[in-house]
Design a protein around this motif. Structure first.
Motif, PDB file in Angstrom:
ATOM      1  N   ASP A 123       2.337   2.941  -3.282  1.00  0.00           N
ATOM      2  CA  ASP A 123       1.526   3.787  -4.146  1.00  0.00           C
ATOM      3  C   ASP A 123       1.738   5.257  -3.778  1.00  0.00           C
ATOM      4  OD1 ASP A 123      -0.317   5.064  -5.648  1.00  0.00           O
ATOM      5  OD2 ASP A 123      -2.078   4.029  -4.819  1.00  0.00           O
ATOM      6  N   LYS A 127       0.842  -1.206   0.000  1.00  0.00           N
ATOM      7  CA  LYS A 127       0.000   0.000   0.000  1.00  0.00           C
ATOM      8  C   LYS A 127       0.871   1.247   0.000  1.00  0.00           C
ATOM      9  CE  LYS A 127      -4.010  -1.997   0.500  1.00  0.00           C
ATOM     10  NZ  LYS A 127      -4.979  -1.874  -0.574  1.00  0.00           N
ATOM     11  N   SER A 137      -1.248   7.662  -3.541  1.00  0.00           N
ATOM     12  CA  SER A 137      -2.288   7.477  -2.527  1.00  0.00           C
ATOM     13  C   SER A 137      -2.336   8.670  -1.576  1.00  0.00           C
ATOM     14  CB  SER A 137      -2.003   6.210  -1.710  1.00  0.00           C
ATOM     15  OG  SER A 137      -2.805   6.212  -0.567  1.00  0.00           O
TER      16      SER A 137
END
Ligand SMILES: Nc1ncnc2c1ncn2[C@@H]1O[C@H](COP(=O)(O)OP(=O)(O)OP(=O)(O)O)[C@@H](O)[C@H]1O
Ligand SMILES: [Mg+2]
Length: 620
Positions: free
Chosen positions: A402, A399, A405
């Motif tokens: 990214d 996660k 994000s």
């Protein structure tokens, strides 16, 4: 129409009610073929021994009548008599008069203190006894007389022959009892109810249960035998709060309780932050698990079981909902996510709300990757089917990769936090599949090795183990389980009050699963901090059984307020005597000497104190 009914005469009954040949002499009474003399007890010792009534009333050739008139208003009078005796001592003309008055004042004072401190009932007692023989065998009366008198002498009670009052005494003794003021005036003496009740063997004021086990000795040194699973009246659960300053005897009492409960087939789960329950666990054939990553002792926080089922009606108050102990409308996974949220916040209190929410989303994704969804029947899963902390770390790393994000920085932070738990210094406790597989009747989770790690890790592991134990306690509603939470203040983290709410709610609900929780702590104050007071206070207050040992300062003040202690009870705790405390069962409070036999100490692994430690002041 006139009815013809035959009346059957019962001559025995007629004889009893209106005895033929009832005659009174100056010193004796004759009832038909029976003859005897009536004596009254007019002087009692300052202290009577346990079972004294059984002793004086056991002569088979004598009838004894004990009448007790409860009257709580006598306490005032008793208190006045202390003053009266003191004045008498001050004005005494001889040494003997002085010593008698002083002793009487001390004795009355002691009784007032005891009655007040134990919330005891008080009243007046009167005892009459009549040694008997048949008229044909009159010489036997002397032997019976002697035997009766010696029983009273043994108990230091003085008897007086009711010369000239045989008739009134007989009426006072008779089963159709008629009040005899003259006899009352001569014989009535003030006595606390517990002394009367304690006069019968195996009896004391409400602290001897039918299925009770040896608990301790009361202030009269009478036996206390309690059954913690007894229900009725104000005894609605089998929970305990054990409080007192360090070294006063909490853990020793708990070990005594463990033995009692083990003997009656209760399964015992112990969370042992001080590493002091290993000996007793081994002695009872149980299993000690090194809950700091030891072999066969890991509880993977990411593993969960089916939540205990409870009727909706049983879940009434908001705290229960907050603690989410049950499968309500939500499934096991949803419930476990809440448990994990508390666990991770205990571990890393610096987690922000946003990070906590993000973590939840990642956890849902992680479980999905392992084929675990909202509706999965987890009863079919093995420990190895669940993800572990390093799986979580990998997903978080993904996660964090990214860059676009909006949560990039939070993910980075989470990766940092979870590196420790998955790979770093804290991974030894939690990173791996669960290996606990114990059906032992006594399981002790030794977390002593966490002594030198941060309180956060200790608190998180305490919570993790408690949730594991809760599962064990609820999986079979008919199996009696007692969970011991010694040093329970470790569960208190003001920033994460949910941990304490969990314990509180579990302790409220466990009676539905024939289980009980023992919460022990040195500190009452910690439980009453504003942030956690609602849960903390209930946790100490809710248990039907409280055992208070000596303490001082603010803890004493709070203990006194919380349990509504009287001044003498406060003074008792202030003395901080080892193994001496107050047992509270429902509304009753009683001073207790936890006088334990030597063999128990061997079992407990507690150093035996020569000369007996009970009652000895705790050294500073
Ligand atoms: N009932 C008792 N009879 C005789 N000795 C006792 C009794 N209770 C405690 N002791 C003695 O006092 C010592 C300390 O007791 P214990 O460990 O139970 O205290 P504690 O209240 O649990 O203290 P801490 O809060 O530090 O854990 C024991 O090792 C034992 O030697
Ligand atoms: Mg202890």
């Amino acid at each position: 129409m006139k009815q013809n009914r035959k009346v059957i005469e019962d001559n025995t009954l007629i004889n009893l009610i209106t005895p033929v040949g009832l005659t009174f002499q100056k010193d004796s009474v004759t009832v038909g073929e029976i003859k005897g003399s009536i004596y009254g007890a007019y002087k009692y010792p300052q202290k009577v021994g346990y079972g004294w009534i059984a002793d004086i009333a056991s002569e088979k050739n004598a009838i004894t009548t004990i009448t007790y008139y409860p009257d709580d208003s006598l306490l005032e009078g008793l208190s006045d008599s202390v003053k009266k005796y003191k004045e008498k001592a001050a004005n005494a003309k001889t040494a003997l008069e002085y010593s008698r008055a002083t002793r009487a004042a001390e004795c009355a004072n002691e009784m007032v203190t005891k009655i007040d401190s134990n919330n005891e009932s008080i009243g007046q007692i009167s005892i009459l006894t009549m040694p008997l023989c048949t008229k044909e065998n009159e010489e036997a009366i002397q032997a019976v007389d002697r035997s009766v008198k010696s029983a009273y002498m043994r108990n230091f009670i003085k008897l007086h022959k009711m010369s000239r009052e045989q008739e009134q005494a007989y009426k006072a003794m008779s089963p159709y009892y008629a009040n005899q003021p003259q006899i009352d005036t001569m014989l009535k003496r003030i006595m606390p109810l517990s002394t009367v009740v304690g006069g019968f063997p195996f009896a004391s004021s409400g602290f001897v249960d039918d299925n009770g086990y040896y608990w301790g000795l009361n202030s009269e040194k009478g036996l206390m035998a309690l059954d913690a699973w007894c229900r009725g009246g104000d005894r609605t659960n089998s929970n305990f709060a054990v409080l007192g300053k360090s070294g006063t005897g909490k853990s020793t009492f708990i070990k005594h309780l463990i033995e009692i409960e083990y003997m009656r087939g209760t399964r015992i789960l112990i969370i042992d932050p001080e590493g002091e329950y290993a000996k007793i666990t081994t002695m009872l054939g149980g299993q000690v698990l090194n809950a700091t990553g030891g072999k066969g002792a890991r509880s993977n926080p990411l593993e969960f079981k089916a939540a205990p089922k409870l009727n909706k009606d049983d879940i009434k108050d908001d705290d229960d909902k907050k603690a989410d102990l049950y499968k309500d409308s939500i499934g096991a996974l949803a419930l476990h996510l809440k448990t994990l949220e508390v666990f991770y916040r205990l571990y890393k209190p610096s987690l922000t709300d946003a990070q906590s929410d993000l973590l939840k989303q990642v956890l849902i994704e992680l479980y999905l990757k392992f084929g675990i969804t909202w509706n999965t029947d987890v009863t079919k899963l093995k420990s190895t089917d669940y993800p572990i902390q390093s799986d979580l770390l990998e997903l978080l790393k993904e996660k964090a990769k990214d860059k676009a994000s909006p949560y990039k920085s939070d993910y980075d932070q989470l990766v940092l936090y979870f590196t420790d738990i998955a790979q770093g210094g804290d991974s030894f406790i939690w990173n791996g599949h669960s290996t606990i597989n114990s059906n032992s009747n006594v399981i002790c989770f030794d977390t002593n090795e966490l002594q030198n790690v941060s309180p956060n890790i200790k608190g998180a592991q305490y919570y993790n183990l408690t949730t594991w134990c809760w599962n064990e306690m609820t999986k079979n509603p008919n199996e009696r389980v007692l969970l011991i939470c010694d040093e329970a203040h470790l569960m208190i983290d003001k920033r994460v009050p949910e941990a304490l709410y969990f314990l509180k709610s579990a302790s409220k609900r466990c009676r539905k699963f024939t289980s009980g929780i023992v919460v022990a702590s040195q500190s009452v104050v910690d439980f009453l901090a504003d942030e956690i007071k609602a849960a903390g206070q209930a946790l100490l207050d809710q248990p039907c059984y409280k055992v208070l040992f000596g303490t001082d300062g603010q803890n004493l003040t709070e203990t006194a307020n919380l349990f509504n202690l009287t001044n003498p009870q406060i003074e008792l705790l202030e003395k901080q005597e080892i193994g001496v405390g107050i047992t509270i069962v429902g509304k009753n409070k009683m001073k207790t000497y936890f006088d334990l036999p030597d063999y128990k100490f061997e079992f407990m692994g507690v150093p035996k104190v020569t000369g007996g430690a009970v009652g000895r002041k705790k050294s500073a």
